[in-house]
Design a protein around this motif. Structure first.
Motif, PDB file in Angstrom:
ATOM      1  N   PHE A  20       0.848  -1.187   0.000  1.00 32.90           N
ATOM      2  CA  PHE A  20       0.000   0.000   0.000  1.00 32.90           C
ATOM      3  C   PHE A  20       0.887   1.241   0.000  1.00 32.90           C
ATOM      4  CE2 PHE A  20      -2.831  -3.152   1.777  1.00 32.90           C
ATOM      5  CZ  PHE A  20      -4.084  -2.815   1.268  1.00 32.90           C
ATOM      6  N   SER A  21       0.601   2.171  -0.888  1.00 34.26           N
ATOM      7  CA  SER A  21       1.312   3.442  -0.855  1.00 34.26           C
ATOM      8  C   SER A  21       0.781   4.273   0.304  1.00 34.26           C
ATOM      9  CB  SER A  21       1.118   4.206  -2.168  1.00 34.26           C
ATOM     10  OG  SER A  21      -0.230   4.644  -2.294  1.00 34.26           O
ATOM     11  N   ARG A  22       1.536   5.295   0.684  1.00 33.64           N
ATOM     12  CA  ARG A  22       1.054   6.199   1.741  1.00 33.64           C
ATOM     13  C   ARG A  22      -0.264   6.848   1.325  1.00 33.64           C
ATOM     14  NH1 ARG A  22       6.584   6.924   1.696  1.00 33.64           N
ATOM     15  NH2 ARG A  22       7.646   6.583   3.704  1.00 33.64           N
ATOM     16  N   GLU A  23      -0.363   7.200   0.029  1.00 34.22           N
ATOM     17  CA  GLU A  23      -1.591   7.825  -0.458  1.00 34.22           C
ATOM     18  C   GLU A  23      -2.778   6.879  -0.335  1.00 34.22           C
ATOM     19  OE1 GLU A  23       1.293   7.719  -2.061  1.00 34.22           O
ATOM     20  OE2 GLU A  23       1.918   9.821  -1.936  1.00 34.22           O
ATOM     21  N   ALA A  47       7.575 -10.494  16.190  1.00 34.58           N
ATOM     22  CA  ALA A  47       8.273 -10.547  14.897  1.00 34.58           C
ATOM     23  C   ALA A  47       8.280 -11.949  14.302  1.00 34.58           C
ATOM     24  CB  ALA A  47       9.708 -10.033  15.057  1.00 34.58           C
ATOM     25  N   ASP A  48       8.092 -12.967  15.142  1.00 30.58           N
ATOM     26  CA  ASP A  48       8.010 -14.339  14.620  1.00 30.58           C
ATOM     27  C   ASP A  48       6.667 -14.619  13.962  1.00 30.58           C
ATOM     28  OD1 ASP A  48      10.555 -14.886  15.492  1.00 30.58           O
ATOM     29  OD2 ASP A  48       9.912 -15.794  17.385  1.00 30.58           O
ATOM     30  N   ASP A  49       5.692 -13.736  14.179  1.00 33.47           N
ATOM     31  CA  ASP A  49       4.360 -13.912  13.606  1.00 33.47           C
ATOM     32  C   ASP A  49       4.176 -13.112  12.319  1.00 33.47           C
ATOM     33  OD1 ASP A  49       2.928 -15.507  15.794  1.00 33.47           O
ATOM     34  OD2 ASP A  49       3.803 -13.846  16.915  1.00 33.47           O
ATOM     35  N   PHE A  50       4.632 -11.862  12.322  1.00 32.80           N
ATOM     36  CA  PHE A  50       4.483 -11.006  11.145  1.00 32.80           C
ATOM     37  C   PHE A  50       5.443  -9.830  11.260  1.00 32.80           C
ATOM     38  CE2 PHE A  50       1.831  -8.982  14.273  1.00 32.80           C
ATOM     39  CZ  PHE A  50       1.985  -7.618  14.037  1.00 32.80           C
ATOM     40  N   THR A  51       5.685  -9.179  10.147  1.00 28.89           N
ATOM     41  CA  THR A  51       6.481  -7.951  10.135  1.00 28.89           C
ATOM     42  C   THR A  51       5.788  -6.922   9.252  1.00 28.89           C
ATOM     43  OG1 THR A  51       7.837  -8.745   8.287  1.00 28.89           O
ATOM     44  CG2 THR A  51       8.677  -9.122  10.519  1.00 28.89           C
ATOM     45  N   ILE A  52       5.948  -5.668   9.614  1.00 32.06           N
ATOM     46  CA  ILE A  52       5.490  -4.566   8.771  1.00 32.06           C
ATOM     47  C   ILE A  52       6.710  -4.066   8.006  1.00 32.06           C
ATOM     48  CG2 ILE A  52       4.388  -2.305   8.687  1.00 32.06           C
ATOM     49  CD1 ILE A  52       3.091  -2.915  11.380  1.00 32.06           C
ATOM     50  N   GLN A  53       6.706  -4.253   6.711  1.00 28.80           N
ATOM     51  CA  GLN A  53       7.868  -3.938   5.891  1.00 28.80           C
ATOM     52  C   GLN A  53       7.691  -2.616   5.156  1.00 28.80           C
ATOM     53  OE1 GLN A  53       8.944  -7.216   3.365  1.00 28.80           O
ATOM     54  NE2 GLN A  53       9.229  -8.629   5.066  1.00 28.80           N
ATOM     55  N   THR A  54       8.778  -1.901   5.029  1.00 29.61           N
ATOM     56  CA  THR A  54       8.809  -0.651   4.270  1.00 29.61           C
ATOM     57  C   THR A  54       9.352  -0.922   2.878  1.00 29.61           C
ATOM     58  OG1 THR A  54       9.242   0.628   6.281  1.00 29.61           O
ATOM     59  CG2 THR A  54       9.731   1.690   4.171  1.00 29.61           C
ATOM     60  N   VAL A  55       8.666  -0.444   1.866  1.00 31.74           N
ATOM     61  CA  VAL A  55       9.192  -0.439   0.500  1.00 31.74           C
ATOM     62  C   VAL A  55       9.552   1.005   0.205  1.00 31.74           C
ATOM     63  CG1 VAL A  55       8.749  -0.922  -1.933  1.00 31.74           C
ATOM     64  CG2 VAL A  55       7.798  -2.419  -0.158  1.00 31.74           C
ATOM     65  N   ARG A  56      10.823   1.272   0.155  1.00 31.35           N
ATOM     66  CA  ARG A  56      11.329   2.638   0.123  1.00 31.35           C
ATOM     67  C   ARG A  56      10.729   3.447  -1.028  1.00 31.35           C
ATOM     68  NH1 ARG A  56      17.738   4.355   0.156  1.00 31.35           N
ATOM     69  NH2 ARG A  56      17.421   6.622   0.379  1.00 31.35           N
ATOM     70  N   GLY A  57      10.244   4.620  -0.689  1.00 31.18           N
ATOM     71  CA  GLY A  57       9.696   5.518  -1.684  1.00 31.18           C
ATOM     72  C   GLY A  57       8.266   5.230  -2.077  1.00 31.18           C
ATOM     73  N   ILE A  58       7.697   4.127  -1.564  1.00 29.11           N
ATOM     74  CA  ILE A  58       6.330   3.767  -1.959  1.00 29.11           C
ATOM     75  C   ILE A  58       5.410   3.663  -0.744  1.00 29.11           C
ATOM     76  CG2 ILE A  58       4.866   2.096  -3.142  1.00 29.11           C
ATOM     77  CD1 ILE A  58       7.224   1.307  -4.847  1.00 29.11           C
ATOM     78  N   GLY A  59       5.666   2.693   0.129  1.00 27.25           N
ATOM     79  CA  GLY A  59       4.747   2.524   1.249  1.00 27.25           C
ATOM     80  C   GLY A  59       5.065   1.320   2.098  1.00 27.25           C
ATOM     81  N   TYR A  60       4.008   0.591   2.507  1.00 26.65           N
ATOM     82  CA  TYR A  60       4.156  -0.467   3.502  1.00 26.65           C
ATOM     83  C   TYR A  60       3.334  -1.701   3.140  1.00 26.65           C
ATOM     84  CZ  TYR A  60       5.922   3.450   6.260  1.00 26.65           C
ATOM     85  OH  TYR A  60       6.628   4.542   6.680  1.00 26.65           O
ATOM     86  N   LYS A  61       3.760  -2.840   3.710  1.00 19.06           N
ATOM     87  CA  LYS A  61       3.003  -4.075   3.590  1.00 19.06           C
ATOM     88  C   LYS A  61       3.297  -4.962   4.791  1.00 19.06           C
ATOM     89  CE  LYS A  61       6.499  -6.476   0.785  1.00 19.06           C
ATOM     90  NZ  LYS A  61       6.717  -7.282  -0.448  1.00 19.06           N
ATOM     91  N   ILE A  62       2.383  -5.868   5.067  1.00 18.16           N
ATOM     92  CA  ILE A  62       2.580  -6.844   6.140  1.00 18.16           C
ATOM     93  C   ILE A  62       2.953  -8.182   5.513  1.00 18.16           C
ATOM     94  CG2 ILE A  62       1.245  -8.369   7.665  1.00 18.16           C
ATOM     95  CD1 ILE A  62       0.114  -6.003   9.049  1.00 18.16           C
ATOM     96  N   GLU A  63       3.997  -8.803   6.065  1.00 19.12           N
ATOM     97  CA  GLU A  63       4.380 -10.144   5.661  1.00 19.12           C
ATOM     98  C   GLU A  63       4.167 -11.070   6.851  1.00 19.12           C
ATOM     99  OE1 GLU A  63       5.056 -11.262   2.829  1.00 19.12           O
ATOM    100  OE2 GLU A  63       5.676  -9.564   1.607  1.00 19.12           O
ATOM    101  N   VAL A  64       3.427 -12.152   6.605  1.00 19.78           N
ATOM    102  CA  VAL A  64       3.119 -13.104   7.673  1.00 19.78           C
ATOM    103  C   VAL A  64       4.141 -14.227   7.635  1.00 19.78           C
ATOM    104  CG1 VAL A  64       1.376 -14.614   8.668  1.00 19.78           C
ATOM    105  CG2 VAL A  64       0.675 -12.546   7.440  1.00 19.78           C
TER     106      VAL A  64
END
Length: 225
Positions: free
Chosen positions: A169-172, A205-222
């Motif tokens: 997801f982008s910040r927008e 952190a063993d369950d999920f992480t919130i990852q940053t994609v630089r310059g775009i936004g965020y996503k959750i990886e399970v």
């Protein structure tokens, strides 16, 4: 039966994808450009869109942005380009996945099925990220033993990301979905809320992480998914 929108100006590509998808039980609705795709979506229920980047009248990037504004469905972009800037632009517009031409039809089919599995998670009011359970109806987050209290905007942001694990997801996007289209503040408020969520769930952190994609936004990886 799930309906797949296929927007591509190459009739050979459309015929190939149509054959593979219909063989697997999907109904394929076709469009030869982005403008026609918009009309198709206005006339029929669409469950997933496969769209080519290079199309006349309205290209794939424009169509992807339009779909994200008006629909909540998975999107796969087809492109002859395999350059990072093109993928970055596509993800910033809201695509879920990329397939580079030439491609194996079976690979596209695998990706379609994977996206359907991911999106099917949202049919429930309960979202699970291993030990963490998000109850959207009661606005609660629990680890099975303790209820974790989150401020409303943090909860809404967390639930939005968790509904679609792996989706960027982008910040927008997040401003529009969580704060609303009429929000007049800085989109960096997303960064602040993400930082708080990371702090709250640092022990998971063993369950999920919130990852940053630089310059775009965020996503959750399970983890383990």
């Amino acid at each position: 039966m799930k309906n797949v929108l296929l927007a591509d100006d190459d009739p050979n590509i459309r015929a190939l994808v149509r054959y593979v998808m219909t063989r697997e039980g999907y109904q394929v609705l076709e469009a030869q450009d982005g403008a026609e795709a918009v009309k198709v979506m206005g006339q029929s229920r669409i469950d997933l869109a496969v769209i080519d980047v290079m199309m006349p009248q309205m290209d794939g990037f424009e169509l992807c942005g339009y779909i994200r504004q008006h629909y909540d469905i998975p999107i796969i972009m087809l492109t002859a380009k395999d350059q990072l800037p093109d993928k970055e632009r596509g993800y910033s517009k809201g695509t879920d996945d990329y397939v580079t031409k030439p491609f194996e039809p079976e690979e596209l089919l695998f990706r379609v099925k994977a996206l359907f599995r991911r999106y099917d998670r949202v049919s429930s009011d309960t979202i699970r990220l291993n030990r963490i359970t998000i109850d959207r109806q009661n606005i609660e987050v629990t680890d099975g033993q303790t209820v974790l209290l989150l401020p409303m905007k943090e909860f809404e942001l967390f639930a939005q990301l968790a509904q679609y694990p792996g989706r960027l997801f982008s910040r927008e996007d997040l401003i529009r979905l969580v704060w609303g289209a009429d929000y007049e503040g800085d989109d960096r408020t997303v960064d602040v809320h993400i930082k708080r969520l990371r702090q709250r769930f640092a022990n998971y952190a063993d369950d999920f992480t919130i990852q940053t994609v630089r310059g775009i936004g965020y996503k959750i990886e399970v983890r383990g998914k």
